[in-house]
Design a protein around this motif. Structure first.
Motif, PDB file in Angstrom:
ATOM      1  N   ILE A  56      63.032 -47.375  17.578  1.00  0.00           N
ATOM      2  CA  ILE A  56      64.243 -47.978  18.125  1.00  0.00           C
ATOM      3  C   ILE A  56      65.415 -47.772  17.176  1.00  0.00           C
ATOM      4  CG2 ILE A  56      62.964 -49.724  19.405  1.00  0.00           C
ATOM      5  CD1 ILE A  56      63.971 -51.667  17.179  1.00  0.00           C
ATOM      6  N   LYS A  57      66.597 -47.841  17.732  1.00  0.00           N
ATOM      7  CA  LYS A  57      67.816 -47.707  16.925  1.00  0.00           C
ATOM      8  C   LYS A  57      68.068 -49.032  16.208  1.00  0.00           C
ATOM      9  CE  LYS A  57      70.402 -43.835  18.353  1.00  0.00           C
ATOM     10  NZ  LYS A  57      70.235 -43.665  19.835  1.00  0.00           N
ATOM     11  N   LYS A  58      68.070 -48.988  14.888  1.00  0.00           N
ATOM     12  CA  LYS A  58      68.266 -50.210  14.098  1.00  0.00           C
ATOM     13  C   LYS A  58      69.576 -50.912  14.462  1.00  0.00           C
ATOM     14  CE  LYS A  58      67.974 -48.288   9.957  1.00  0.00           C
ATOM     15  NZ  LYS A  58      67.550 -46.893  10.266  1.00  0.00           N
ATOM     16  N   GLU A  59      70.609 -50.119  14.720  1.00  0.00           N
ATOM     17  CA  GLU A  59      71.926 -50.683  15.024  1.00  0.00           C
ATOM     18  C   GLU A  59      71.868 -51.527  16.297  1.00  0.00           C
ATOM     19  OE1 GLU A  59      71.327 -47.310  14.829  1.00  0.00           O
ATOM     20  OE2 GLU A  59      71.646 -47.343  12.663  1.00  0.00           O
ATOM     21  N   ALA A  60      71.045 -51.091  17.239  1.00  0.00           N
ATOM     22  CA  ALA A  60      70.972 -51.776  18.537  1.00  0.00           C
ATOM     23  C   ALA A  60      70.327 -53.151  18.414  1.00  0.00           C
ATOM     24  CB  ALA A  60      70.199 -50.917  19.539  1.00  0.00           C
ATOM     25  N   VAL A  61      69.571 -53.365  17.348  1.00  0.00           N
ATOM     26  CA  VAL A  61      68.925 -54.665  17.193  1.00  0.00           C
ATOM     27  C   VAL A  61      69.462 -55.395  15.959  1.00  0.00           C
ATOM     28  CG1 VAL A  61      66.838 -54.045  18.444  1.00  0.00           C
ATOM     29  CG2 VAL A  61      66.957 -53.618  15.983  1.00  0.00           C
ATOM     30  N   ASN A  62      70.665 -54.980  15.549  1.00  0.00           N
ATOM     31  CA  ASN A  62      71.333 -55.711  14.479  1.00  0.00           C
ATOM     32  C   ASN A  62      70.587 -55.681  13.147  1.00  0.00           C
ATOM     33  OD1 ASN A  62      73.635 -57.548  13.947  1.00  0.00           O
ATOM     34  ND2 ASN A  62      73.425 -57.829  16.161  1.00  0.00           N
ATOM     35  N   LYS A  63      70.052 -54.555  12.829  1.00  0.00           N
ATOM     36  CA  LYS A  63      69.383 -54.391  11.535  1.00  0.00           C
ATOM     37  C   LYS A  63      69.881 -53.099  10.894  1.00  0.00           C
ATOM     38  CE  LYS A  63      66.684 -58.023  11.751  1.00  0.00           C
ATOM     39  NZ  LYS A  63      65.272 -58.089  12.080  1.00  0.00           N
ATOM     40  N   SER A  64      71.176 -53.073  10.644  1.00  0.00           N
ATOM     41  CA  SER A  64      71.802 -51.834  10.167  1.00  0.00           C
ATOM     42  C   SER A  64      71.847 -51.728   8.650  1.00  0.00           C
ATOM     43  CB  SER A  64      73.238 -51.734  10.687  1.00  0.00           C
ATOM     44  OG  SER A  64      73.261 -51.843  12.078  1.00  0.00           O
ATOM     45  N   PHE A  65      71.521 -52.817   7.973  1.00  0.00           N
ATOM     46  CA  PHE A  65      71.695 -52.845   6.526  1.00  0.00           C
ATOM     47  C   PHE A  65      70.382 -52.470   5.847  1.00  0.00           C
ATOM     48  CE2 PHE A  65      72.849 -54.930   2.451  1.00  0.00           C
ATOM     49  CZ  PHE A  65      74.128 -54.419   2.309  1.00  0.00           C
ATOM     50  N   VAL A  66      70.372 -51.311   5.209  1.00  0.00           N
ATOM     51  CA  VAL A  66      69.154 -50.809   4.581  1.00  0.00           C
ATOM     52  C   VAL A  66      69.327 -50.760   3.075  1.00  0.00           C
ATOM     53  CG1 VAL A  66      67.499 -48.893   4.484  1.00  0.00           C
ATOM     54  CG2 VAL A  66      68.689 -49.415   6.635  1.00  0.00           C
ATOM     55  N   VAL A  67      68.342 -51.257   2.375  1.00  0.00           N
ATOM     56  CA  VAL A  67      68.401 -51.296   0.911  1.00  0.00           C
ATOM     57  C   VAL A  67      67.069 -50.813   0.328  1.00  0.00           C
ATOM     58  CG1 VAL A  67      68.859 -52.745  -1.117  1.00  0.00           C
ATOM     59  CG2 VAL A  67      69.862 -53.353   1.107  1.00  0.00           C
ATOM     60  N   VAL A 140      72.039 -48.483   0.983  1.00  0.00           N
ATOM     61  CA  VAL A 140      72.172 -47.237   1.734  1.00  0.00           C
ATOM     62  C   VAL A 140      73.569 -47.156   2.332  1.00  0.00           C
ATOM     63  CG1 VAL A 140      71.421 -45.952   3.774  1.00  0.00           C
ATOM     64  CG2 VAL A 140      69.729 -46.969   2.229  1.00  0.00           C
ATOM     65  N   ILE A 141      74.285 -46.116   1.951  1.00  0.00           N
ATOM     66  CA  ILE A 141      75.631 -45.875   2.464  1.00  0.00           C
ATOM     67  C   ILE A 141      75.545 -45.111   3.775  1.00  0.00           C
ATOM     68  CG2 ILE A 141      77.796 -44.655   1.980  1.00  0.00           C
ATOM     69  CD1 ILE A 141      77.028 -45.089  -1.069  1.00  0.00           C
ATOM     70  N   ASN A 142      74.599 -44.189   3.833  1.00  0.00           N
ATOM     71  CA  ASN A 142      74.441 -43.379   5.038  1.00  0.00           C
ATOM     72  C   ASN A 142      73.037 -42.800   5.123  1.00  0.00           C
ATOM     73  OD1 ASN A 142      75.159 -41.894   7.358  1.00  0.00           O
ATOM     74  ND2 ASN A 142      75.525 -40.077   6.103  1.00  0.00           N
TER      75      ASN A 142
ATOM     76  N   LYS B  90      67.873 -29.453   6.428  1.00  0.00           N
ATOM     77  CA  LYS B  90      67.114 -28.300   6.923  1.00  0.00           C
ATOM     78  C   LYS B  90      65.700 -28.216   6.343  1.00  0.00           C
ATOM     79  CE  LYS B  90      70.874 -24.970   7.210  1.00  0.00           C
ATOM     80  NZ  LYS B  90      71.319 -23.833   6.407  1.00  0.00           N
ATOM     81  N   LEU B  91      65.496 -28.794   5.177  1.00  0.00           N
ATOM     82  CA  LEU B  91      64.204 -28.652   4.494  1.00  0.00           C
ATOM     83  C   LEU B  91      63.109 -29.466   5.183  1.00  0.00           C
ATOM     84  CD1 LEU B  91      65.456 -28.872   0.797  1.00  0.00           C
ATOM     85  CD2 LEU B  91      65.013 -26.809   2.143  1.00  0.00           C
ATOM     86  N   GLU B  92      62.063 -28.797   5.626  1.00  0.00           N
ATOM     87  CA  GLU B  92      61.004 -29.477   6.374  1.00  0.00           C
ATOM     88  C   GLU B  92      60.207 -30.450   5.519  1.00  0.00           C
ATOM     89  OE1 GLU B  92      58.659 -26.090   7.705  1.00  0.00           O
ATOM     90  OE2 GLU B  92      57.282 -26.393   6.030  1.00  0.00           O
ATOM     91  N   GLU B  93      60.175 -30.217   4.213  1.00  0.00           N
ATOM     92  CA  GLU B  93      59.434 -31.120   3.323  1.00  0.00           C
ATOM     93  C   GLU B  93      60.138 -32.459   3.158  1.00  0.00           C
ATOM     94  OE1 GLU B  93      60.391 -28.066   2.577  1.00  0.00           O
ATOM     95  OE2 GLU B  93      58.703 -26.877   1.836  1.00  0.00           O
ATOM     96  N   VAL B  94      61.415 -32.498   3.469  1.00  0.00           N
ATOM     97  CA  VAL B  94      62.209 -33.722   3.319  1.00  0.00           C
ATOM     98  C   VAL B  94      62.075 -34.586   4.566  1.00  0.00           C
ATOM     99  CG1 VAL B  94      64.531 -34.669   3.004  1.00  0.00           C
ATOM    100  CG2 VAL B  94      63.844 -32.598   1.767  1.00  0.00           C
ATOM    101  N   MET B  95      61.373 -35.701   4.430  1.00  0.00           N
ATOM    102  CA  MET B  95      61.195 -36.602   5.562  1.00  0.00           C
ATOM    103  C   MET B  95      62.418 -37.478   5.761  1.00  0.00           C
ATOM    104  SD  MET B  95      58.146 -36.009   6.727  1.00  0.00           S
ATOM    105  CE  MET B  95      57.624 -37.453   7.634  1.00  0.00           C
ATOM    106  N   SER B  96      63.038 -37.897   4.659  1.00  0.00           N
ATOM    107  CA  SER B  96      64.235 -38.715   4.798  1.00  0.00           C
ATOM    108  C   SER B  96      65.174 -38.489   3.635  1.00  0.00           C
ATOM    109  CB  SER B  96      63.875 -40.188   4.924  1.00  0.00           C
ATOM    110  OG  SER B  96      63.164 -40.616   3.795  1.00  0.00           O
ATOM    111  N   CYS B  97      66.438 -38.739   3.894  1.00  0.00           N
ATOM    112  CA  CYS B  97      67.480 -38.580   2.877  1.00  0.00           C
ATOM    113  C   CYS B  97      68.522 -39.660   3.081  1.00  0.00           C
ATOM    114  CB  CYS B  97      68.118 -37.196   2.991  1.00  0.00           C
ATOM    115  SG  CYS B  97      69.556 -36.972   1.906  1.00  0.00           S
ATOM    116  N   TYR B  98      68.762 -40.413   2.041  1.00  0.00           N
ATOM    117  CA  TYR B  98      69.735 -41.503   2.129  1.00  0.00           C
ATOM    118  C   TYR B  98      70.814 -41.350   1.073  1.00  0.00           C
ATOM    119  CZ  TYR B  98      66.207 -43.759   5.011  1.00  0.00           C
ATOM    120  OH  TYR B  98      65.312 -44.038   6.012  1.00  0.00           O
TER     121      TYR B  98
END
Lengths: 152, 152
Positions: A56-67, A140-142, B90-98
């Motif tokens: 689910i989209k975190k923003e849609a359930v008001n959980k946008s703040f990730v740390v 997390v900024i982005n 683009k890197l397939e080994e990268v699951m997430s990037c923040y």
DNA sequence: GGTGAAAACTCGCACTT
DNA sequence: AAGTGCGAGTTTTCACC
């Protein structure tokens, strides 16, 4: 379990969309519906496929703040480690927790509504776990990339 | 979209198992099949539900080695940021990037087969991206918790 | 791995509260 | 605006080739 190239393609397809029908998959894989069906059952039974989930989209359930929080324990005795891991796993705000090498012992990912909710979490939940030495929070900024699909 | 308590319960159920039938869901929610069906369609159309995926066991596909890397860019000019984010995605080994606050600019999660594969990744893929200043790798000793389900 | 058929499910429609 | 019940068309599932 040994995976051939068809299994790998099938896994890739299911990691992207697990709701597509066996028929749709059979066309993409040039196999009969039953052949695909049996490969899927085999992947499920052997534990290659762990579960099927809705993302689910975190923003849609008001959980946008990730740390992300680095955590250090005061000591690494067996009991301290076991207790910390048990307590942190219980916290619903904690999406993931990894025991890691380096300056800190653990890296956890926390998902909450906003900074205020994070403060609440930090003060009332996280740091109330015994044996925590220090924490270091990175906001997390982005979210540049996020996927659950491993390349096979 | 405004979510009532039934929607929230439904989201929780689908985040745990998206393959259960509408009938099974209707029993758990004390609603008719059609009512559940329409709530799901609404959640899908409004974007609350992003996608349905199969989660696989990393060990089963020989990708048990997980590493978190902190990355610092040499500069934070717009062009450097855009290019780095594009390349790393683009890197397939990268699951997430923040993109994160703190001493480093980015935190990425890398999933590979073993230490040798990670070395390959680091030397040939990651650090060949332009404008990377420094990296700091943290090896995962143990995955204590991992979930894709956000509490609603 | 393929075929075919029964059982189960999806999903639009008409109707109710 | 949201829920219920019905039913045609798909899909899943499985015994058999």
């Amino acid at each position: 379990m040994i995976l051939d190239s068809v299994d790998k393609k099938l896994i890739a397809l299911l990691q992207d969309d697990c709701k597509q029908t066996t028929k749709a998959l059979s066309l993409k894989l040039n196999l009969s519906v039953t052949a695909v069906y049996e490969r899927i059952k085999k992947l499920e039974k052997s534990g290659v496929i762990d579960k099927y989930v809705a993302l689910i989209k975190k923003e849609a359930v008001n959980k946008s703040f990730v740390v992300f929080c680095h955590i250090k324990l005061v000591q690494h005795t067996h009991d301290y480690v076991v207790q910390f891991e048990k307590e942190v796993t219980k916290l619903e705000e904690v999406m993931s927790c990894y025991h890691i090498s380096g300056d800190y012992d653990y890296l956890i990912q926390v998902v909450v509504k906003d900074m205020e909710a994070f403060r609440e979490f930090l003060v009332n939940k996280l740091t109330s776990i015994n044996h925590i030495g220090s924490t270091h929070s990175m906001f997390v900024i982005n979210e540049v990339k996020y996927t659950t699909a491993v390349t096979v």
